[in-house]
Design a protein around this motif. Structure first.
Motif, PDB file in Angstrom:
ATOM      1  N   TRP A 289     -19.748 125.856  36.693  1.00 40.32           N
ATOM      2  CA  TRP A 289     -18.616 126.239  37.562  1.00 40.32           C
ATOM      3  C   TRP A 289     -19.143 126.626  38.947  1.00 40.32           C
ATOM      4  CZ3 TRP A 289     -17.127 130.296  40.557  1.00 40.32           C
ATOM      5  CH2 TRP A 289     -15.823 130.228  41.067  1.00 40.32           C
ATOM      6  N   ILE A 290     -20.203 127.429  38.947  1.00 40.50           N
ATOM      7  CA  ILE A 290     -20.813 127.866  40.222  1.00 40.50           C
ATOM      8  C   ILE A 290     -21.317 126.638  40.988  1.00 40.50           C
ATOM      9  CG2 ILE A 290     -22.792 129.137  41.206  1.00 40.50           C
ATOM     10  CD1 ILE A 290     -20.979 131.164  40.106  1.00 40.50           C
ATOM     11  N   ASP A 291     -21.985 125.730  40.282  1.00 43.73           N
ATOM     12  CA  ASP A 291     -22.576 124.553  40.956  1.00 43.73           C
ATOM     13  C   ASP A 291     -21.485 123.676  41.570  1.00 43.73           C
ATOM     14  OD1 ASP A 291     -25.020 125.470  40.186  1.00 43.73           O
ATOM     15  OD2 ASP A 291     -25.233 124.105  38.469  1.00 43.73           O
ATOM     16  N   GLU A 292     -20.394 123.482  40.828  1.00 40.91           N
ATOM     17  CA  GLU A 292     -19.316 122.628  41.351  1.00 40.91           C
ATOM     18  C   GLU A 292     -18.650 123.275  42.562  1.00 40.91           C
ATOM     19  OE1 GLU A 292     -18.460 120.488  37.069  1.00 40.91           O
ATOM     20  OE2 GLU A 292     -16.836 121.648  37.974  1.00 40.91           O
ATOM     21  N   ARG A 293     -18.430 124.564  42.486  1.00 38.81           N
ATOM     22  CA  ARG A 293     -17.839 125.278  43.629  1.00 38.81           C
ATOM     23  C   ARG A 293     -18.786 125.188  44.839  1.00 38.81           C
ATOM     24  NH1 ARG A 293     -17.733 130.805  44.404  1.00 38.81           N
ATOM     25  NH2 ARG A 293     -19.965 130.611  44.070  1.00 38.81           N
ATOM     26  N   ASN A 294     -20.083 125.392  44.590  1.00 38.89           N
ATOM     27  CA  ASN A 294     -21.035 125.361  45.704  1.00 38.89           C
ATOM     28  C   ASN A 294     -21.162 123.966  46.319  1.00 38.89           C
ATOM     29  OD1 ASN A 294     -21.492 128.079  45.518  1.00 38.89           O
ATOM     30  ND2 ASN A 294     -23.346 127.886  44.275  1.00 38.89           N
ATOM     31  N   ALA A 295     -20.907 122.934  45.513  1.00 36.07           N
ATOM     32  CA  ALA A 295     -20.957 121.559  46.059  1.00 36.07           C
ATOM     33  C   ALA A 295     -19.880 121.388  47.131  1.00 36.07           C
ATOM     34  CB  ALA A 295     -20.775 120.543  44.936  1.00 36.07           C
ATOM     35  N   ILE A 296     -18.751 122.085  46.944  1.00 40.50           N
ATOM     36  CA  ILE A 296     -17.667 122.010  47.947  1.00 40.50           C
ATOM     37  C   ILE A 296     -18.135 122.686  49.239  1.00 40.50           C
ATOM     38  CG2 ILE A 296     -15.296 122.741  48.480  1.00 40.50           C
ATOM     39  CD1 ILE A 296     -14.754 122.581  45.413  1.00 40.50           C
ATOM     40  N   TYR A 297     -18.699 123.887  49.109  1.00 36.97           N
ATOM     41  CA  TYR A 297     -19.202 124.573  50.315  1.00 36.97           C
ATOM     42  C   TYR A 297     -20.311 123.748  50.980  1.00 36.97           C
ATOM     43  CZ  TYR A 297     -16.894 129.073  49.193  1.00 36.97           C
ATOM     44  OH  TYR A 297     -15.993 130.081  48.952  1.00 36.97           O
ATOM     45  N   GLN A 298     -21.150 123.134  50.166  1.00 35.72           N
ATOM     46  CA  GLN A 298     -22.275 122.377  50.737  1.00 35.72           C
ATOM     47  C   GLN A 298     -21.770 121.185  51.560  1.00 35.72           C
ATOM     48  OE1 GLN A 298     -25.648 121.852  48.179  1.00 35.72           O
ATOM     49  NE2 GLN A 298     -26.316 119.993  49.218  1.00 35.72           N
ATOM     50  N   ARG A 299     -20.717 120.542  51.056  1.00 40.52           N
ATOM     51  CA  ARG A 299     -20.129 119.412  51.789  1.00 40.52           C
ATOM     52  C   ARG A 299     -19.583 119.899  53.139  1.00 40.52           C
ATOM     53  NH1 ARG A 299     -16.658 117.492  47.714  1.00 40.52           N
ATOM     54  NH2 ARG A 299     -14.898 118.564  48.663  1.00 40.52           N
ATOM     55  N   ARG A 300     -18.901 121.029  53.115  1.00 44.57           N
ATOM     56  CA  ARG A 300     -18.365 121.589  54.368  1.00 44.57           C
ATOM     57  C   ARG A 300     -19.513 121.975  55.308  1.00 44.57           C
ATOM     58  NH1 ARG A 300     -14.144 125.941  51.787  1.00 44.57           N
ATOM     59  NH2 ARG A 300     -12.694 124.474  50.838  1.00 44.57           N
ATOM     60  N   ARG A 301     -20.545 122.578  54.742  1.00 37.61           N
ATOM     61  CA  ARG A 301     -21.713 122.959  55.544  1.00 37.61           C
ATOM     62  C   ARG A 301     -22.263 121.740  56.270  1.00 37.61           C
ATOM     63  NH1 ARG A 301     -27.642 123.590  52.929  1.00 37.61           N
ATOM     64  NH2 ARG A 301     -27.128 121.403  52.661  1.00 37.61           N
ATOM     65  N   ASP A 302     -22.401 120.643  55.521  1.00 35.75           N
ATOM     66  CA  ASP A 302     -23.018 119.448  56.105  1.00 35.75           C
ATOM     67  C   ASP A 302     -22.129 118.821  57.180  1.00 35.75           C
ATOM     68  OD1 ASP A 302     -25.197 119.924  54.572  1.00 35.75           O
ATOM     69  OD2 ASP A 302     -24.650 118.514  52.970  1.00 35.75           O
ATOM     70  N   THR A 303     -20.799 118.842  56.958  1.00 39.90           N
ATOM     71  CA  THR A 303     -19.876 118.331  57.989  1.00 39.90           C
ATOM     72  C   THR A 303     -20.034 119.125  59.279  1.00 39.90           C
ATOM     73  OG1 THR A 303     -18.266 117.781  56.277  1.00 39.90           O
ATOM     74  CG2 THR A 303     -17.412 117.939  58.527  1.00 39.90           C
ATOM     75  N   LEU A 304     -20.046 120.447  59.143  1.00 41.87           N
ATOM     76  CA  LEU A 304     -20.128 121.299  60.335  1.00 41.87           C
ATOM     77  C   LEU A 304     -21.490 121.208  61.011  1.00 41.87           C
ATOM     78  CD1 LEU A 304     -18.219 124.591  59.517  1.00 41.87           C
ATOM     79  CD2 LEU A 304     -17.853 123.103  61.483  1.00 41.87           C
ATOM     80  N   LEU A 305     -22.551 121.148  60.198  1.00 43.51           N
ATOM     81  CA  LEU A 305     -23.901 121.038  60.784  1.00 43.51           C
ATOM     82  C   LEU A 305     -23.996 119.775  61.636  1.00 43.51           C
ATOM     83  CD1 LEU A 305     -26.292 122.005  57.826  1.00 43.51           C
ATOM     84  CD2 LEU A 305     -26.029 123.247  59.992  1.00 43.51           C
ATOM     85  N   ALA A 306     -23.496 118.652  61.091  1.00 44.37           N
ATOM     86  CA  ALA A 306     -23.577 117.376  61.816  1.00 44.37           C
ATOM     87  C   ALA A 306     -22.776 117.477  63.111  1.00 44.37           C
ATOM     88  CB  ALA A 306     -23.045 116.248  60.933  1.00 44.37           C
ATOM     89  N   ALA A 307     -21.581 118.084  63.038  1.00 39.96           N
ATOM     90  CA  ALA A 307     -20.735 118.178  64.240  1.00 39.96           C
ATOM     91  C   ALA A 307     -21.393 119.052  65.294  1.00 39.96           C
ATOM     92  CB  ALA A 307     -19.368 118.738  63.855  1.00 39.96           C
ATOM     93  N   LEU A 308     -21.940 120.191  64.876  1.00 38.49           N
ATOM     94  CA  LEU A 308     -22.543 121.119  65.849  1.00 38.49           C
ATOM     95  C   LEU A 308     -23.757 120.475  66.514  1.00 38.49           C
ATOM     96  CD1 LEU A 308     -22.283 124.383  63.716  1.00 38.49           C
ATOM     97  CD2 LEU A 308     -20.982 123.870  65.789  1.00 38.49           C
ATOM     98  N   ARG A 309     -24.553 119.765  65.721  1.00 39.73           N
ATOM     99  CA  ARG A 309     -25.754 119.128  66.279  1.00 39.73           C
ATOM    100  C   ARG A 309     -25.365 117.997  67.230  1.00 39.73           C
ATOM    101  NH1 ARG A 309     -28.777 119.815  60.499  1.00 39.73           N
ATOM    102  NH2 ARG A 309     -29.567 121.912  60.918  1.00 39.73           N
ATOM    103  N   ASP A 310     -24.293 117.323  66.859  1.00 36.84           N
ATOM    104  CA  ASP A 310     -23.734 116.281  67.725  1.00 36.84           C
ATOM    105  C   ASP A 310     -23.338 116.832  69.089  1.00 36.84           C
ATOM    106  OD1 ASP A 310     -23.546 113.749  66.730  1.00 36.84           O
ATOM    107  OD2 ASP A 310     -21.328 113.730  66.910  1.00 36.84           O
ATOM    108  N   LEU A 311     -22.843 118.072  69.057  1.00 41.41           N
ATOM    109  CA  LEU A 311     -22.407 118.723  70.303  1.00 41.41           C
ATOM    110  C   LEU A 311     -23.582 119.319  71.072  1.00 41.41           C
ATOM    111  CD1 LEU A 311     -19.268 120.584  68.908  1.00 41.41           C
ATOM    112  CD2 LEU A 311     -19.283 118.702  70.534  1.00 41.41           C
ATOM    113  N   GLY A 312     -24.786 119.152  70.525  1.00 40.75           N
ATOM    114  CA  GLY A 312     -25.978 119.648  71.212  1.00 40.75           C
ATOM    115  C   GLY A 312     -26.276 121.109  70.928  1.00 40.75           C
TER     116      GLY A 312
END
Ligand SMILES: Cc1ncc(COP(=O)(O)O)c(C=O)c1O
Length: 389
Positions: A289-312
């Motif tokens: 249950w913890i792993d599946e929930r964390n996979a959702i946060y991890q996906r969001r983390r990766d979306t935001l990381l890519a966007a922020l890095r894109d913005l410099g």
């Protein structure tokens, strides 16, 4: 009547003022994406809710719940702790059940510090710690954290005269707001330091169960003998999407647990038993249950990381916690940048300085919004920054 000097001398609780501004904007029809507060948006597991509802119907559970927390909850927490960290805790002497970990963090200094005692306090840090010390009449000595040193304090740099007056040492890993993790070697050093200088080491581990890429953050109580000098705070809020339930636990040092339980018995009268019964059910959830929930946060983390890095914007990849901690662009304070993004992108971010002076130059961004809103926030930030160029 005037409010007390004690209350008036406290800095305003940041989120209260910021939330008012967000509410005002929303009331005027603005669609704000709020990435400023770590309030899990995902639902509490249904089996936990079922335990709450069923037990609430039992008349015995509607009476005063008892000060110490149910023994069954303390036993379930001890079993979870042994499974998760390989550490044995005595449910009768090494635990204080809390109305959310914030409540315990806020009250603990009153149980263990006297007026004028020094608290060794990281900067940046969760603002409740220095406020709690101030309410107890204590004084904070800043331990600056920075990226270069992995957001770990340099304990060797604390002057001897400060150490002579120091009573508590505060640590928090996985860290809010920086997202940093601490290696066991640092915990070992901190425990030895606390022992050498007769300090109570207060470790806040509210983010123990929000972790990515297979990481499993360690408890400071894994260091042999740590309970002689340390307590650790845990929270059901982030671990099990139960922020509204208000449930936490302080574990470790027996004298500190006895002191906090005694203090609290003068202030509150325990926690509604059905909430505790629901918490017992949460502690039995499988790792999956913890792993599946964390996979959702991890996906969001990766979306935001890519966007922020894109913005410099420069940002490290956190292995745990609910936050990203990017650097702000040059030429603006973090508060100016956050306000500009609230006004021009309708995205609420937290200026790093809300966690102390050392947060200048950083922003804290939470992962507690649905994927589509995170993606929308990234688009809006991109548009706002592009139009400002
Ligand atoms: C580092 C840290 N500790 C403790 C808390 C308090 O959590 P709760 O009172 O919900 O257990 C928070 C909440 O955001 C936090 O960030």
């Amino acid at each position: 009547m005037e409010l007390s000097q004690r209350l008036r001398s406290l800095p305003p609780y940041h989120f209260a003022a910021y939330n008012r501004k967000i509410a005002d904007l929303r009331a005027s029809g603005v669609d704000i994406i709020n990435l400023s507060i770590g309030d899990p948006d995902l639902p509490t597991p249904p089996e936990v809710l079922a335990a709450l509802i069923e037990s609430a119907q039992e008349p015995a559970n509607q009476r005063y719940p008892g000060y110490e927390g149910m023994l069954a909850l303390r036993e379930a927490f001890a079993a979870w702790f042994a499974r998760r960290f390989g550490v044995t805790l005595d449910p009768n002497r090494q635990m204080t059940t809390l109305i959310g970990s914030k409540e315990g963090l806020a009250h603990l200094p009153m149980a263990v510090m006297d007026a004028g005692d020094v608290a060794l306090m990281p900067n940046p840090a969760y603002p409740v710690y220095p406020t709690a010390v101030a309410l107890a009449g204590g004084v904070c000595y800043d331990l600056p954290l920075d990226a270069e040193h992995g957001w770990l304090p340099n304990l060797a740099a604390i002057p001897a005269d400060t150490l002579a007056r120091a009573k508590t040492l505060w640590l928090n890993y996985p860290n809010n707001p920086t997202g940093a993790a601490a290696p066991l070697a640092f915990f070992e050093e901190a425990v030895a330091f606390a022992r050498a200088h007769d300090l109570l080491l207060i470790h806040d581990m509210a983010y123990a169960e929000v972790r990515f890429d297979g990481a499993r953050p360690a408890s400071i109580l894994q260091i042999p003998g740590a309970s002689d000098v340390a307590v650790e705070f845990h929270s059901f809020s982030k671990a099990y999407n139960m922020a509204g339930f208000r449930l936490g636990m302080m574990v470790g040092n027996t004298l500190a647990c006895e002191g906090l339980t005694r203090l609290k018995s003068n202030i509150d009268t325990g926690i509604f038993r059905p909430l505790q019964i629901a918490a017992i059910r949460a502690l039995q959830l499988p790792d999956q249950w913890i792993d599946e929930r964390n996979a959702i946060y991890q996906r969001r983390r990766d979306t935001l990381l890519a966007a922020l890095r894109d913005l410099g914007l420069r940002v490290e990849t956190p292995e745990a916690g609910l936050y990203l901690w990017p650097e702000t662009p040059q030429g603006e304070t973090s508060a100016e940048f956050a306000l500009r993004m609230l006004d021009s992108a309708a995205v609420a971010l937290t200026p790093g300085t809300n966690f102390g002076s050392r947060g200048e130059g950083y922003l804290r961004i939470t992962l507690t919004a649905p994927d589509a809103r995170i993606a929308e926030a990234a688009t809006r930030l991109r548009t706002a920054l592009a139009s400002a160029r």
